[in-house]
Design an enzyme around this catalytic site. Structure first.
Site, PDB file in Angstrom:
ATOM      1  N   ARG A 103       0.887  -1.176   0.000  1.00 25.37           N
ATOM      2  CA  ARG A 103       0.000   0.000   0.000  1.00 25.37           C
ATOM      3  C   ARG A 103       0.913   1.210   0.000  1.00 25.37           C
ATOM      4  O   ARG A 103       1.734   1.384   0.902  1.00 25.37           O
ATOM      5  CB  ARG A 103      -0.910  -0.017   1.226  1.00 25.37           C
ATOM      6  CG  ARG A 103      -1.617   1.313   1.433  1.00 25.37           C
ATOM      7  CD  ARG A 103      -2.757   1.236   2.416  1.00 25.37           C
ATOM      8  NE  ARG A 103      -3.885   0.534   1.846  1.00 25.37           N
ATOM      9  CZ  ARG A 103      -5.137   0.618   2.336  1.00 25.37           C
ATOM     10  NH1 ARG A 103      -5.393   1.355   3.393  1.00 25.37           N
ATOM     11  NH2 ARG A 103      -6.114  -0.058   1.764  1.00 25.37           N
ATOM     12  N   HIS A 130      -7.196   0.791  -6.551  1.00 24.95           N
ATOM     13  CA  HIS A 130      -7.392  -0.112  -5.412  1.00 24.95           C
ATOM     14  C   HIS A 130      -8.010  -1.402  -5.989  1.00 24.95           C
ATOM     15  O   HIS A 130      -9.187  -1.686  -5.789  1.00 24.95           O
ATOM     16  CB  HIS A 130      -8.323   0.556  -4.399  1.00 24.95           C
ATOM     17  CG  HIS A 130      -8.306  -0.040  -3.025  1.00 24.95           C
ATOM     18  ND1 HIS A 130      -7.525  -1.133  -2.690  1.00 24.95           N
ATOM     19  CD2 HIS A 130      -8.988   0.290  -1.890  1.00 24.95           C
ATOM     20  CE1 HIS A 130      -7.720  -1.438  -1.413  1.00 24.95           C
ATOM     21  NE2 HIS A 130      -8.597  -0.595  -0.916  1.00 24.95           N
ATOM     22  N   GLN A 133      -9.819  -4.163  -3.840  1.00 21.49           N
ATOM     23  CA  GLN A 133     -11.115  -3.678  -3.350  1.00 21.49           C
ATOM     24  C   GLN A 133     -12.190  -3.789  -4.433  1.00 21.49           C
ATOM     25  O   GLN A 133     -13.313  -4.236  -4.173  1.00 21.49           O
ATOM     26  CB  GLN A 133     -10.976  -2.215  -2.919  1.00 21.49           C
ATOM     27  CG  GLN A 133     -12.275  -1.563  -2.495  1.00 21.49           C
ATOM     28  CD  GLN A 133     -12.755  -2.028  -1.136  1.00 21.49           C
ATOM     29  OE1 GLN A 133     -12.031  -1.962  -0.174  1.00 21.49           O
ATOM     30  NE2 GLN A 133     -13.997  -2.507  -1.064  1.00 21.49           N
ATOM     31  N   ASP A 235     -17.125   7.084  -2.067  1.00 22.77           N
ATOM     32  CA  ASP A 235     -15.905   6.893  -1.275  1.00 22.77           C
ATOM     33  C   ASP A 235     -15.659   8.216  -0.555  1.00 22.77           C
ATOM     34  O   ASP A 235     -16.306   9.231  -0.867  1.00 22.77           O
ATOM     35  CB  ASP A 235     -14.742   6.546  -2.232  1.00 22.77           C
ATOM     36  CG  ASP A 235     -13.444   6.240  -1.493  1.00 22.77           C
ATOM     37  OD1 ASP A 235     -13.487   5.950  -0.281  1.00 22.77           O
ATOM     38  OD2 ASP A 235     -12.373   6.299  -2.137  1.00 22.77           O
ATOM     39  N   CYS A 274     -16.367   1.262   0.204  1.00 18.39           N
ATOM     40  CA  CYS A 274     -15.172   0.470   0.537  1.00 18.39           C
ATOM     41  C   CYS A 274     -14.790   0.607   2.011  1.00 18.39           C
ATOM     42  O   CYS A 274     -14.070  -0.229   2.533  1.00 18.39           O
ATOM     43  CB  CYS A 274     -14.020   0.844  -0.370  1.00 18.39           C
ATOM     44  SG  CYS A 274     -13.450   2.543  -0.169  1.00 18.39           S
ATOM     45  N   ARG A 302     -13.611  -9.053   1.230  1.00 19.47           N
ATOM     46  CA  ARG A 302     -12.208  -8.783   0.909  1.00 19.47           C
ATOM     47  C   ARG A 302     -11.371 -10.055   1.143  1.00 19.47           C
ATOM     48  O   ARG A 302     -10.494 -10.386   0.347  1.00 19.47           O
ATOM     49  CB  ARG A 302     -11.655  -7.649   1.798  1.00 19.47           C
ATOM     50  CG  ARG A 302     -12.324  -6.286   1.649  1.00 19.47           C
ATOM     51  CD  ARG A 302     -11.960  -5.617   0.363  1.00 19.47           C
ATOM     52  NE  ARG A 302     -10.546  -5.462   0.157  1.00 19.47           N
ATOM     53  CZ  ARG A 302      -9.795  -4.476   0.662  1.00 19.47           C
ATOM     54  NH1 ARG A 302     -10.339  -3.524   1.387  1.00 19.47           N
ATOM     55  NH2 ARG A 302      -8.493  -4.432   0.405  1.00 19.47           N
TER      56      ARG A 302
HETATM   57  N1  NVA Z   1      -9.897   6.713  -1.544  1.00 20.25           N
HETATM   58  C1  NVA Z   1      -9.581   6.225  -0.225  1.00 20.25           C
HETATM   59  C2  NVA Z   1      -9.824   4.749  -0.143  1.00 20.25           C
HETATM   60  C3  NVA Z   1      -9.606   4.171   1.228  1.00 20.25           C
HETATM   61  C4  NVA Z   1      -9.793   2.686   1.268  1.00 20.25           C
HETATM   62  C5  NVA Z   1      -8.137   6.543   0.114  1.00 20.25           C
HETATM   63  O1  NVA Z   1      -7.269   6.370  -0.761  1.00 20.25           O
HETATM   64  O2  NVA Z   1      -7.873   6.996   1.226  1.00 20.25           O
HETATM   65  N1   CP Z   2     -11.276  -0.339   2.123  1.00 19.81           N
HETATM   66  C1   CP Z   2     -10.028  -0.363   2.602  1.00 19.81           C
HETATM   67  O1   CP Z   2      -9.061  -0.546   1.863  1.00 19.81           O
HETATM   68  O2   CP Z   2      -9.937  -0.233   3.944  1.00 19.81           O
HETATM   69  P1   CP Z   2      -8.595  -0.034   4.771  1.00 19.81           P
HETATM   70  O3   CP Z   2      -8.061   1.326   4.431  1.00 19.81           O
HETATM   71  O4   CP Z   2      -9.012  -0.161   6.206  1.00 19.81           O
HETATM   72  O5   CP Z   2      -7.621  -1.101   4.375  1.00 19.81           O
END
Ligand code: NVA
Ligand code: CP
Length: 315
Positions: A103, A130, A133, A235, A274, A302
């Site tokens: 990540r 993502h 997801q 989101d 998500c 997931r």
């Molecule tokens: N768009 C959000 C998704 C979190 C799972 C982020 O990147 O923070």
């Molecule tokens: N949806 C998602 O990726 O959640 P987290 O940021 O908790 O991993």
């Protein structure tokens, strides 16, 4: 250039592979608890440069359930967080690990890692995509639309279920919006992105979609966009790493999913998120709670979907 199987974006899988993954996810969900140690002896690193609840825990549990050994590494603890180059980190970890989930920020960062790491890499979220997801999201839709039809679904059931759907995403042009764009290009369904004037999908994401035969629509009219939708989704308005861009919230506010948005959609519409959710920012508390069973099923999925992904990538 590494020739191993990576999952850095949806485009790393063909349409048939995605269908296989969704069917396999259904089987893994039904058979949870049955012995399947296909990652036995594999050491899988989880490198996280941003916070996570779902992605981290579902990947770790998935690796354990498949007989592998997860090693979680926050960039705060790694020399990576103190500026050690990605390409050096990759060349070192390559000597210890059999695969990694990452990540991180720019897509280029995960691509650089993958280039220097000679084992498979899975994207656990970047600023651009993502992909794990989005497969869990579409699996949730597939599963709910086929409820009661039994466990042995035919191979064509995925495309048959998904092809005719209208999916509407509301809000920021972020990694989730981009992920819907990429999924649409590979699977083919109607995709509308409802966002304020001046918001647009990243040029590289648009280009990749076009190259893969994708087509999506951008609408500045929330209620018109929601008309006859099978799936509505949103989101957070401010993604991780965007804390400086708080003024964006005011522009996005009118795109909140509320009762009127839901009313414009089909009666059996599904709402996905998500998570984590910002209640009364991108979705009203009332709408969120009404669909919370679906949303938490989506979060639970997931695990099953990522096990199916890992069987294809890490095995
Ligand atoms: N768009 C959000 C998704 C979190 C799972 C982020 O990147 O923070
Ligand atoms: N949806 C998602 O990726 O959640 P987290 O940021 O908790 O991993």
């Amino acid at each position: 250039m590494s020739r191993v199987k990576n999952f850095l974006s949806i485009y790393d899988f063909s349409r048939n592979e995605i269908c296989d993954i969704l069917l396999r996810s259904a089987a893994l969900k039904t058979e949870r608890g049955k012995e399947n140690f296909c990652l036995k002896g594999k050491k899988i690193g989880l490198i996280f440069e941003k916070s996570s609840t779902r992605t981290r825990v579902s990947f770790e549990v998935g690796i354990v359930e498949l007989g592998g050994h997860p090693i979680f590494m926050s960039s705060r603890d790694l020399q990576l967080g103190r500026g050690e180059p990605v390409k050096d980190t990759a060349r070192v970890l390559n000597r210890y690990l059999d695969g990694v989930v990452i990540r991180t920020f720019e897509q280029e960062r995960i691509e650089t890692f993958a280039r220097y790491f000679e084992k498979p890499v899975i994207n656990g979220l970047t600023d651009l995509y993502h992909p794990a997801q989005i497969l869990a999201d579409i699996f949730t839709v597939y599963e709910i639309k086929n409820k009661g039809k039994g466990a042995d679904m035919p191979d064509n059931s995925v495309i048959e279920t998904i092809n005719g759907l209208k999916v509407v995403y509301f809000g920021d042009a972020n990694n989730m919006a981009n992920s819907w764009v990429s999924l649409q290009a590979v699977l083919g369904f109607e995709l509308v992105l409802a966002m304020p004037e001046g918001f647009n999908i990243n040029a590289a994401v648009r280009e990749e979609s076009e190259k893969n035969g994708g087509k999506f629509f951008i609408s500045n009219d929330k209620i018109a966009a929601a008309k006859n939708a099978d799936v509505i989704t949103t989101d957070v308005f401010i993604s991780m790493g965007q804390d400086e861009e708080k003024e964006k919230i005011n522009k996005l506010k009118p795109f909140i999913i509320d009762d009127n948005t839901v009313k414009s959609a089909k009666e059996d519409v599904l709402f996905l998120h998500c998570l984590p959710v910002h209640r009364n920012e991108e979705v009203t508390d009332g709408v969120f709670e009404r669909f919370s069973q679906v949303v938490f099923e989506e979060a639970g999925n997931r695990l099953h979907v990522q096990k199916a992904i890992m069987e294809k990538v890490f095995k």
